[in-house]
Every structure is written in structure tokens, then in C-alpha cells.
Design an enzyme around this catalytic site. Structure first.
Site, PDB file in Angstrom:
ATOM      1  N   LYS A  79      -9.864 -37.202  21.024  1.00 15.18           N
ATOM      2  CA  LYS A  79     -10.789 -36.804  20.176  1.00 15.18           C
ATOM      3  C   LYS A  79     -11.313 -37.841  19.138  1.00 15.18           C
ATOM      4  O   LYS A  79     -10.292 -38.293  18.465  1.00 15.18           O
ATOM      5  CB  LYS A  79     -10.723 -35.474  19.512  1.00 15.18           C
ATOM      6  CG  LYS A  79     -11.706 -34.713  18.582  1.00 15.18           C
ATOM      7  CD  LYS A  79     -11.252 -33.483  17.985  1.00 15.18           C
ATOM      8  CE  LYS A  79     -12.570 -32.799  17.233  1.00 15.18           C
ATOM      9  NZ  LYS A  79     -12.171 -31.352  16.564  1.00 15.18           N
ATOM     10  N   SER A 159     -15.478 -27.735  17.637  1.00 11.40           N
ATOM     11  CA  SER A 159     -16.142 -28.995  17.696  1.00 11.40           C
ATOM     12  C   SER A 159     -15.488 -29.962  18.785  1.00 11.40           C
ATOM     13  O   SER A 159     -15.837 -30.970  18.744  1.00 11.40           O
ATOM     14  CB  SER A 159     -15.915 -29.632  16.097  1.00 11.40           C
ATOM     15  OG  SER A 159     -14.217 -29.689  16.127  1.00 11.40           O
ATOM     16  N   SER A 183     -11.742 -24.988  16.763  1.00  9.22           N
ATOM     17  CA  SER A 183     -12.331 -26.004  17.476  1.00  9.22           C
ATOM     18  C   SER A 183     -11.618 -26.469  18.683  1.00  9.22           C
ATOM     19  O   SER A 183     -12.006 -27.409  19.476  1.00  9.22           O
ATOM     20  CB  SER A 183     -12.617 -27.301  16.609  1.00  9.22           C
ATOM     21  OG  SER A 183     -13.795 -26.879  15.834  1.00  9.22           O
TER      22      SER A 183
HETATM   23  N1  GLN Z   1     -16.821 -23.920  13.746  1.00 11.88           N
HETATM   24  C1  GLN Z   1     -16.009 -23.933  12.742  1.00 11.88           C
HETATM   25  C2  GLN Z   1     -16.539 -24.879  11.493  1.00 11.88           C
HETATM   26  O1  GLN Z   1     -17.891 -25.005  11.941  1.00 11.88           O
HETATM   27  C3  GLN Z   1     -14.523 -24.560  13.020  1.00 11.88           C
HETATM   28  C4  GLN Z   1     -14.562 -25.870  13.508  1.00 11.88           C
HETATM   29  C5  GLN Z   1     -13.405 -26.589  13.619  1.00 11.88           C
HETATM   30  O2  GLN Z   1     -12.264 -25.802  14.017  1.00 11.88           O
HETATM   31  N2  GLN Z   1     -13.101 -27.887  13.322  1.00 11.88           N
HETATM   32  O3  GLN Z   1     -16.201 -24.885  10.547  1.00 11.88           O
END
Ligand code: GLN
Length: 491
Positions: A79, A159, A183
Site C-alpha cells: 500500500k 482505503s 480499511s
Molecule cells: N473509511 C474510514 C475513513 O474514511 C476508515 C479508513 C481507514 O480505515 N483508513 O476514515
């Protein structure tokens, strides 16, 4: 020779040791698949064939000498939130364009030190803020899965959507992700892959671009529970460079898979049942409980009474920490600089040009909830609620060994479907954020297909440092689900 990229990580490691193929052949096969797929799937912001081939050459030399390390020769995707020495790391943001970290994150250092090779850096929501990978400033990432009879492009979730898509499409044998509110688990659920985040502090955050430090959890996305166990076993471990890193012995997670669930108490949190839950999700949840019961587990109802406050609490704490972490992007030290007339205008213009709308929204919410006069009403109160949520888990784990819940409220959704409505996007994490707030380990396991043929996942949550139970229950679910479906190759 069979298609090497279709192998699981475990099978590939065995094949390498048996000299069925070389690390070079394995790397070349993944590089070729990743290069040809990327135009359609957009999983990789950058392909790194040189890195992969160099690592493969070393792996072949070690394999020849019988000195294989645990992940010797495994091509992985990373990532683009993990700093990789000398390789551009952008966090999918324009503000970090061109940033080549002078050092390696601890997690990637451990993976490469165990013999893994990097196929490329994967796309994500900008600074990991999102649930669909659509806030990425560079690429449009598409889920390899499509609904039956439809050609519509679906999101892979986010994400860590690039990593999840790359694993689901066989462009790598496994990938790194990070999970701040879901995410890793949400994109894993939406792509039919396995996603795990360990206990807070199990995997070092050193060298991972910070979003919300008290919630950020690095972890693996993999094709199977065993592959996830192999990856987590290498990624986890104490790191003096991260003050919150746990100094604990890392057990053999793959060995824990054989333990089974006989005699385990599986908790179903009653607050997760909601009227609006789609039938496919509630049916799958029930089926999952039956599967575990069929293997000798006991099913108990438990209560997590503060669940309804989890999302609002998360959307105060996460932006608060993000606004502080992102203060460092001022045009002076990293990536983009837009020169204004004087220092303050330079800061302002750099940040206005470099951050996308979702990141700006988070920074604004975060500075608001931390500002004098509002701090007590928002940030401090959210911290208290967070404690209550953690206490809920502690109480629930007096009655059960592991929790079973749906991973997501729906299967993969269309690109663009939720981008105009941040709250509906935030609702994707309804089942996942609680584990981040409490810091407990959790896993998403592919468990079935929706009526329109899209993967759905079930989530397991264990007490702090209960990863072995998590893997035992994950393996049991995986076996019972027998999920072998793959997306049809249209890319
Ligand atoms: N969807 C959540 C956010 O937008 C979690 C994102 C994540 O876990 N990095 O903050």
C-alpha cells in the site's frame, strides 16, 4: 507451466522450496499480470519490477543454498502509505508527489528481510481517508468483481482498495494494508479476500504515513486465512522506533489455525442487528454462526451497548488526529510547494492545492473539534465514549472468546455511487470502526456471494492479543464457507 499468479502464497512458497519453479519465474509472472491488468484495474500507482527482480535473484540464490527465509521469493503489493526507501510514496496525495522516503517502514523492512519482493505500490484513498479508493488523487481503482450480467465498474472498497483488488485479481500473492476504521477488512470483504488487523501496536506504525495514530493498524490482505497468518507473523513484532509498539512474543499464527473452534464461545452482539440490514447480510451472519456451531462452538448473545456511538466518536477522534498529523505538510519539507506571497500564503496555497476535498473536510472537522471552546464538547467527550466502547468489549469477552459479525453492510457498490454523500460513505464502516476504537484484533473472511454474485465477508473480533483464537475461528469459517469463487477475468 501452470499459471503461477493463481497460486496462494502458501502454495507458492512450497513450490519454490520444491524447485517446481524459480523465484525469478514467479516474479516475472506477477509482473506481467500486474502490468497488463493495471490499465483496467488501476490497483498500482507504481509498478516496481526492478525491485521485484532484484529480490527474486537473491531469493533464488538462497533457495539454491537451502537458506530460504519465511517468505522467500513471494511477490507482494505494498500500500502506498508505507514508506519504501528510495521508491516514491505518495499516500495517494498530490501533496506528497515525488516524495522518495530516505528510509523503509518497519513492516516493509520485515517483509523484505523475510525474502518478499515488491511488485508495486498500491492505490488507496488519499491519506487512507475513505471507503472506496475514490479519493485517490492519481488513479481510478476498480474491483475485479462485477455483478452478474453487468459491466458496471464497482469500487474495491477502501482505503486499501488497490491492495485488495491486486490480491483478488492475482496480481500479487498478498499485500499490505492499513486499517484505521475498517480499511483492511472492508475492501477484503468487497473483493473476496482475507483481511486482518492485529491488536493495536502488534504491527509497527514506523514509516507508515500517519492518518490517526491511535487508530492506525497495519496488517495483511491475502487470498486465504493461512496466507494472512504467514504474512502477519512476519509483519508483527516489537519496534523501538514506535513508542506504541507491543513488546510481545509473536506466536505461530498458522499453527493456531489447526486448533478448531470446539468449545469456543462465539458472541453475536445484539446491537449489530438492525432493521435496515439487507437480508443477504443477516442470512450470511446466521449461516456463519451455524457453521461454527456445527464445528462444536457455542453461540452466545452478547451486548455492546455503546455501538451506536462508535461512528460519531470515530468521526471526531480520527479527524482530530488527522488534522494534527497532516500539519506537517506545509510545503517546506516534503513534496509539493506552491509559492505564495510570504510564508503563510505559501502554506495556505500549498495545502489548498495539495489536499483533495475529503482530506480538507477532515482537517476542518479535526481543527474544529480540537479548538478552544469545542474541545470539551467534542474531542474530550469522544475520548470518554471511546473508553466506554473498549469497556463494552472487555465485558463481552467475559462471556465469549470471539465475536462474529457481518464485515460490511453491503457488497461492492458502483464507482461514484456514494461520493456525493459522505455520511453514506462513512456508514460502510459501521461494523468495523469499533475494533479500532477498542484496539482489538479483527479479521474479515470471505463467506459467500450476494444474489448478484458479489463477495460478502464475515468479521471475527478477538480480545487484545487474541490473534490465535482469531485465526482458529477464521480457519473454521473459511473451511465451512468453502469460498472458492474468483472474479471472471475481463481485464
Ligand atoms: N473509511 C474510514 C475513513 O474514511 C476508515 C479508513 C481507514 O480505515 N483508513 O476514515
Amino acid at each position: 507451466m501452470a499459471d503461477l499468479s493463481a497460486l496462494t502464497l502458501d502454495a507458492a512458497l512450497t513450490g519454490l522450496r520444491n524447485k517446481d519453479f524459480s523465484a525469478k519465474e514467479l516474479a516475472e509472472s506477477h509482473i506481467a499480470t500486474a502490468e497488463s491488468a493495471n490499465a483496467s484495474l488501476g490497483c498500482f500507482l507504481k509498478l516496481t519490477p526492478d525491485h521485484a527482480l532484484k529480490a527474486a535473484a537473491e531469493s533464488d540464490a538462497r533457495l539454491a543454498k537451502g537458506e530460504a527465509r519465511p517468505l522467500e521469493g513471494a511477490p507482494l503489493a505494498i500500500k502506498d502509505l508505507f514508506c519504501t526507501e528510495g521508491v516514491e510514496t505518495t499516500a495517494s496525495s498530490k501533496i506528497l508527489e515525488g516524495f522518495k522516503p530516505p528510509y523503509e517502514s518497519t513492516v516493509t523492512r520485515r517483509l523484505f528481510g523475510a525474502g518478499a519482493a515488491m511488485v508495486g505500490k498500491t492505490s488507496l484513498d488519499e491519506f487512507a481517508m475513505g471507503s472506496s479508493t475514490e479519493t485517490c488523487a492519481y488513479s481510478k481503482t476498480v474491483n475485479p468483481w462485477r455483478a452478474n450480467g453487468s459491466n458496471a465498474a464497482l469500487t474495491p472498497g477502501g482505503s486499501s482498495g488497490g491492495s485488495a483488488s491486486a490480491v483478488a485479481a492475482d496480481l500479487c500473492l498478498g499485500a499490505t494494508g492499513t486499517d484505521t476504521g475498517g480499511s483492511i477488512r472492508q475492501p477484503a470483504a468487497l473483493t473476496g479476500t482475507v483481511g486482518v488487523k492485529g491488536t493495536y501496536g502488534l504491527c509497527s506504525r514506523f514509516g507508515v504515513v500517519a492518518f490517526a495514530s491511535s487508530l492506525d493498524h497495519p496488517g495483511p490482505i491475502a487470498k486465504t486465512v493461512k496466507d494472512a497468518a504467514l504474512l502477519l507473523g512476519v509483519m508483527a513484532g516489537h519496534d523501538p522506533n514506535d513508542a506504541t509498539s507491543l513488546d510481545v512474543e509473536i506466536p505461530d499464527y498458522a499453527a493456531a489455525m489447526g486448533k478448531g473452534v470446539k468449545g469456543l464461545r462465539i458472541g453475536l452482539p445484539k446491537e449489530y442487528v438492525s432493521d435496515g440490514m439487507p437480508e443477504a447480510i443477516s442470512d450470511l451472519w446466521k449461516t456463519g454462526a451455524d457453521w461454527l456451531k456445527g464445528q462444536g462452538a457455542e453461540i452466545v448473545e452478547v451486548s455492546l451497548p455503546h455501538t451506536k456511538y462508535a461512528l460519531p466518536c470515530y468521526y471526531i477522534i480520527a479527524p482530530a488526529e488527522a488534522s494534527s498529523n497532516l500539519a506537517r505538510y506545509d510545503g517546506m519539507r516534503y513534496g509539493l510547494r506552491v509559492d505564495g506571497e510570504g510564508l503563510v500564503p505559501t502554506y495556505e496555497e500549498t495545502r489548498a492545492a495539495g489536499f483533495g476535498p475529503e482530506v480538507q473536510r477532515r482537517v476542518m472537522i479535526g481543527t474544529y473539534v480540537l479548538s478552544a471552546g469545542y474541545y470539551d464538547a467534542y474531542y474530550l467527550r469522544a475520548q470518554k465514549v471511546r473508553r466506554k466502547i473498549a469497556d463494552d468489549f472487555a465485558k463481552a469477552f467475559e462471556q465469549c472468546d470471539v465475536l462474529l459479525t457481518p464485515a460490511t453492510p453491503s457488497g461492492a457498490f458502483a464507482l461514484g455511487e456514494k461520493t456525493d454523500d459522505p455520511v453514506s460513505m462513512y456508514l460502510n464502516d459501521i461494523f468495523t470502526v469499533t475494533a479500532n476504537l477498542a484496539g482489538v484484533p479483527a479479521m474479515s473472511v470471505p463467506a459467500g456471494l450476494s444474489a448478484d454474485g458479489l463477495p460478502l465477508g464475515l468479521q471475527l473480533i478477538a480480545p487484545p492479543l487474541g490473534e490465535q483464537t482469531l485465526f482458529a475461528a477464521g480457519a473454521a469459517l473459511e473451511e465451512a464457507a468453502g469460498f472458492t469463487a474468483k472474479p471472471e477475468r475481463w481485464w
